[in-house]
Design an enzyme around this catalytic site. Structure first.
Site, PDB file in Angstrom:
ATOM      1  N   GLU A   1      35.422  48.000  38.767  1.00  0.00           N
ATOM      2  CA  GLU A   1      36.609  47.361  38.199  1.00  0.00           C
ATOM      3  C   GLU A   1      36.337  46.943  36.749  1.00  0.00           C
ATOM      4  OE1 GLU A   1      39.385  43.402  39.161  1.00  0.00           O
ATOM      5  OE2 GLU A   1      37.397  43.620  40.075  1.00  0.00           O
TER       6      GLU A   1
ATOM      7  N   LYS B   1      46.285  46.716  40.231  1.00  0.00           N
ATOM      8  CA  LYS B   1      45.884  45.652  41.160  1.00  0.00           C
ATOM      9  C   LYS B   1      47.100  44.818  41.562  1.00  0.00           C
ATOM     10  CE  LYS B   1      42.203  42.134  41.499  1.00  0.00           C
ATOM     11  NZ  LYS B   1      41.075  41.536  40.739  1.00  0.00           N
TER      12      LYS B   1
ATOM     13  N   CYS C   1      39.282  45.004  44.048  1.00  0.00           N
ATOM     14  CA  CYS C   1      38.699  43.696  44.309  1.00  0.00           C
ATOM     15  C   CYS C   1      39.542  42.835  45.239  1.00  0.00           C
ATOM     16  CB  CYS C   1      38.397  42.997  42.988  1.00  0.00           C
ATOM     17  SG  CYS C   1      37.102  41.728  43.142  1.00  0.00           S
TER      18      CYS C   1
END
Length: 576
Positions: free
Chosen positions: A45, A117, A150
């Protein structure tokens, strides 16, 4: 399409404000992985720029559109080597000027797709908008690939969505922190969805934030196939598409066993408002007053003798009550036995439940225990909740596995009960393998999930210890219980979970019962385990709050429930 190939998880420490250097080093690592035969190469990431940005102004010099110069740098490698690469970077949308934390899948023909995300960590709102592209699965020459970033994977719904979309491999890129890695969340997302997870994490220190490394490739049964503990490096392991497409969890075809007609509540967020106000609305079923209590699990081997089983339940309950337990959870079919339970099925008004009530009354506790229930001509795999006041309620297993399908009808309703220890939801064994089940009970306000179980197979794993620096008090040493799937169930729903498993090694029942706490990253852990053999484990359950109009206790606040984004989750409640 190849049915097997090699995947690579790249671990890397980027340096803020040195984007060109970061890209050069990442390209070199990607070329190294391709030269070693990897066909799918996943990088961390925000690996091109670093992660801890103060605001939009600070990150602005480093954002790019997709496709753009950075993706073209990696596309040059994918074209030359015939590979697929996942790159993490800050993206700008030229049409809106919004910034996103983005993962890009690049193949031999260029950009295949991207994921923005969707579930932001505390850092993203300083500069990035929440992702608006949903949770996609990309068809490629090496199978169906999904991307998550994440914090996305903290939420059971994201991995479930892409698994239902057919993902063979979830590429999870992260800047993970606050625990030893490979993280239990990573393992459970592969395990419960029966797919591979390629985890590319960063390591090192950035603006006082310590990242944890542990980049890895995790197999569909939760096995860690390869891992890089500390430092820059590459983990390699094979991907078997045939294995991923079996979609089995502990040998069960869980996707075929889902009950989407009972998952409608996943599209709601009951914690969007102050839960003390929401659950008390109209005076209907407010949450029980907060207090400190003690809850126990009893681990035993249910036999084919109901009287002997009830004697054993009485002994375990007495041992737990002697340690202050107010609620004691016993295994699935603890009353009627694991072998041919239908032969000993009883109605809820029968002598077995009367005996359970007598035990509860004598010890002044509540008991949850499993039995085969007879209701006229119908049989159910049932958990009963009894106390000194009598039969409080029952729950009929909703997800019935192959062992019991020949005799047990599935239940059709979720159940929560308000006791002095708090709001208690019930599941039975196989139910808890379905992430949807625990989530529905959490949305109903459960403080604790009591789960009688007879769960065979491997759902735990150890950790040999890490060389990665961790902030105190995060442990770094070896841990034989680093991953326990039902501890993950507790943390992801911010509930206590009392998992009372049968133990009978000759027949594959491995025990590993425990009372697990609602805080995923609480160290030292506040839990109690019965690792092997028969016995009890007792732990405190705390639902108290500071004097405040808002909940201060995570079990009542439920951060990982309140931060859900249910507008994404509608497909989870639709029949496939």
């Amino acid at each position: 399409m190849p049915t097997t190939y090699t995947a690579a998880a790249v671990q890397f420490e980027p340096t803020q404000f040195e984007k060109e250097r970061n890209i050069e080093q990442l390209v070199a690592l990607v070329e190294e992985a391709a030269g070693s035969g990897a066909k799918l190469i996943v990088t961390p990431e925000m690996g091109t720029t670093g992660y801890c940005w103060f605001d939009r102004g600070e990150v602005a010099p480093f954002v790019e559109p997709v496709p753009g110069p950075t993706t073209e740098r990696f596309a040059a490698v994918t074209r030359k080597q015939g590979v697929y690469v996942v790159v993490g970077m800050p993206e700008v949308d030229p049409a809106t000027g919004l910034y996103y934390n983005t993962a890009v899948l690049i193949g031999p023909e260029g950009v295949v797709g991207r994921h923005r995300k969707t579930h932001p960590y505390i850092s993203e709102p300083k500069w990035a908008a929440p992702g608006d592209l949903g949770h996609q699965v990309f068809e490629t020459e090496i199978g169906r690939i999904a991307l998550l970033i994440c914090m996305d994977i903290h939420f059971v719904e994201t991995a479930r969505l892409v698994a239902l979309g057919g993902a063979d491999v979830i590429c999870h890129i992260s800047n993970w922190l606050a625990e030893r890695t490979p993280a239990p969340y990573w393992i459970s997302r592969a395990f419960e969805n029966g797919c591979y997870l390629v985890e590319a994490n960063r390591w090192g220190l950035e603006r006082s934030v310590q990242f944890s490394g542990g980049s890895s490739i995790i197999e569909p049964d939760g096995t860690i196939a390869a891992v890089v503990d500390a430092g820059d490096g590459i983990a390699y392991a094979p991907i078997d598409l045939g294995r991923a497409r079996e979609r089995n969890v502990l040998g069960a075809p869980v996707f075929a066993e889902r009950r989407p007609e009972l998952y409608a509540e996943l599209a709601t967020n009951t914690f969007a408002w102050n839960p003390q106000d929401f659950f008390g609305l109209y005076g209907h079923r407010p949450l029980p007053p907060g207090r400190c209590s003690r809850v126990a699990v009893g681990q035993s081997r249910p036999r084919e003798d109901v009287a002997a089983n009830l004697d054993r339940i009485g002994d375990l309950a007495a041992e737990a009550a002697g340690q202050g337990a107010e609620l004691v959870v016993l295994p699935e079919l603890a009353v009627t036995g694991l072998s041919a339970p239908a032969e000993r099925a009883e109605p809820l008004q029968g002598p077995a439940v009367e005996r359970l009530i007598a035990i509860a009354t004598r010890l002044r506790v509540h008991l949850v225990a499993g039995l085969a229930e007879r209701d006229g001509e119908r049989l159910y795999n049932t958990a009963v909740l009894v106390g000194p006041e009598g039969l409080v309620g029952r729950y009929r297993q909703i997800h019935v596995d192959a062992r019991h399908r020949a005799w047990a009808r599935p239940g059709d309703s979720w159940e929560v009960f308000d006791l002095p220890v708090g709001r208690v939801g019930l599941l039975i064994g196989h139910d808890a393998l379905f992430p949807e089940a625990g989530r529905v009970l959490a949305l109903k306000g459960a403080d604790l999930i009591a789960c009688p179980a007879a769960q065979a197979g491997r759902f735990t794993g150890g950790h040999a210890g890490t060389a990665v620096a961790q902030n105190y008090p995060i442990p770094t040493g070896a841990d034989p219980h680093h991953w326990h799937h039902f501890r993950v169930r507790a943390g992801e729903n911010n509930v206590y979970l009392a998992f009372a498993n049968a133990v009978d090694p000759a027949n594959g029942f491995t025990g590993k019962s425990g009372v697990f706490s609602p805080g995923t990253f609480d160290f030292p852990r506040r839990e109690a385990l019965v690792a092997d053999g028969e016995g009890v484990a007792v732990s405190e359950v705390d639902t108290t709050n500071l004097v405040s109009p808002y909940p201060t206790n995570v079990v009542r606040r439920k951060d990982l429930v309140s931060m859900r984004l249910p507008h994404h989750y509608k497909p989870l409640g639709q029949a496939g």
